[in-house]
Design an enzyme around this catalytic site. Structure first.
Site, PDB file in Angstrom:
ATOM      1  N   CYS A 133     -42.799 -36.654 -28.072  1.00  0.00           N
ATOM      2  CA  CYS A 133     -42.096 -37.023 -26.916  1.00  0.00           C
ATOM      3  C   CYS A 133     -41.419 -35.778 -25.581  1.00  0.00           C
ATOM      4  O   CYS A 133     -42.370 -35.394 -24.563  1.00  0.00           O
ATOM      5  CB  CYS A 133     -42.013 -37.761 -26.450  1.00  0.00           C
ATOM      6  SG  CYS A 133     -39.599 -38.267 -27.079  1.00  0.00           S
ATOM      7  N   HIS A 247     -37.323 -39.170 -20.269  1.00  0.00           N
ATOM      8  CA  HIS A 247     -36.497 -38.303 -20.521  1.00  0.00           C
ATOM      9  C   HIS A 247     -36.375 -37.207 -19.386  1.00  0.00           C
ATOM     10  O   HIS A 247     -37.199 -36.937 -18.679  1.00  0.00           O
ATOM     11  CB  HIS A 247     -36.853 -37.396 -21.691  1.00  0.00           C
ATOM     12  CG  HIS A 247     -37.296 -38.351 -23.409  1.00  0.00           C
ATOM     13  ND1 HIS A 247     -36.359 -39.678 -23.457  1.00  0.00           N
ATOM     14  CD2 HIS A 247     -37.753 -37.856 -24.298  1.00  0.00           C
ATOM     15  CE1 HIS A 247     -36.675 -40.028 -24.531  1.00  0.00           C
ATOM     16  NE2 HIS A 247     -36.995 -39.211 -25.445  1.00  0.00           N
TER      17      HIS A 247
END
Length: 345
Positions: A133, A247
């Site tokens: 990711c 994130h």
């Protein structure tokens, strides 16, 4: 348009649930949904566009029995290692969201906006790997800058949300915060993470490697080089932060020595790149943040600034919803691009 029988391995997990949401949002050409999970979840129900589907047990024969065309795997590397081959043998293309196949030289590692041409390599193994990711959102911002100037080195510090550890990570943060407000945080369980995550940051994600980096950090190094097809120097420090979702990354890019960075050119290159959006107005407190990116399919970039000392260095901040951009959405985009390429043959 042809419609496809789509299996989702790990259908009841965080990424599996998001895959169904993303497929619906992208109007994925579905003929039938085959949700798969362990025997513990078999028999439960999932809903897709108003219709209920029964979760089936993941077995060696379930792909052939249900004539699966596309199989999304999001249940952990050991599951992909064991069962992906059965999906391939049944005639399905596997889009694997685990780390198991990423660095296999025979398996394409794909971010469709960055290296869509690699999807055509799927036939050798029947598998297309979805990157880590943190790597996905980073290379989405690196690709236009590499095309612009030529990247020599990347230094990145990540601020990774607890949902990167799945539902257990999110639950642990919430429960610890509840315990904090109940004045008994010291008694709160620490299971998903090695240390308390509430009101804390943990500068370790995944296991230590011999070189002093962690496995997560080395994923960003190796995957970036494979996707961009360049021996770019990458140094990563990955940190878990008490944020539920999305994130963030603080990125420093060093270009070739003869480059004179123009912030305007960098901003334009990023703004023009597919699925990247610039939010960059420091005077008015406008920049990417997790609450901006959560539940979106965009990688946001801001705080763009030229280095004070070196004319060939630029710094910026990068945020994306890692459950979507970093997992489910990238997987669905791979599948849609695969369908498009197969239709062109």
């Amino acid at each position: 348009m042809r419609k496809f029988n789509v299996a989702v391995v790990g259908a009841t997990g965080a990424v599996g649930e998001e895959l169904f949401r993303v497929m619906e949002a992208y109007d994925f050409p579905v003929n039938n949904i085959i949700p798969l999970a362990s025997i513990n979840s078999a028999g439960s129900k999932i809903e897709y566009i108003g219709k209920e589907y029964t979760v089936l047990e993941l077995t060696e024969t379930v792909f052939e029995e249900n004539e699966v065309d596309i199989a999304f795997f999001s249940a952990g590397g050991s599951i992909s290692e064991k069962f992906a081959k059965y999906a391939v043998e049944a005639g399905a293309v596997v889009i694997d969201n685990t780390s198991h196949f990423r660095m296999d030289p025979k398996v394409p590692l794909v971010v469709p906006e960055v290296n869509p041409e690699d999807i055509s390599l799927w036939r050798e193994t029947g598998i297309i790997a979805n990157p880590n990711c943190s790597t996905i959102q980073m290379v989405l911002s690196l690709k236009p800058l590499d095309d612009l100037y030529g990247i020599k080195r990347v230094d990145v510090s990540t601020y990774q949300a607890v949902s990167g550890a799945g539902k257990a990570g999110m639950e642990e943060l919430v429960k610890q915060m509840q315990a904090f407000f109940a004045f008994n945080l010291s008694d709160a369980k620490k299971e998903a993470f090695a240390h308390q995550i509430a009101l804390n940051v943990i500068p370790q994600i995944d296991v230590a490697q011999e070189n002093g980096f962690t496995k997560e950090e080395m994923k960003m190094v190796n995957e970036t080089q494979k996707i961009l097809k360049k021996e770019i120097q990458v140094a990563a420090t990955c940190v878990r932060v008490p944020v539920l979702r999305s994130h963030s990354e603080s990125i420093t890019v060093t270009f070739n020595e003869d480059v004179e960075v123009s912030v305007g050119e960098v901003r334009n290159a990023l703004e023009e790149f597919e699925n990247v959006e610039v939010i960059d107005d420091l005077e008015n407190n406008a920049y990417p943040m997790p609450i901006v990116s959560t539940d979106t399919d965009i990688t946001y970039v801001g705080r763009i600034r030229k280095d004070v000392y070196a004319p060939n260095i630029v710094h910026y901040f990068n945020v994306a919803d890692q459950v979507r951009v970093g997992a489910a959405t990238n997987s669905v985009r791979i599948a849609l691009k695969w369908i498009e390429m197969e239709n062109d043959i």
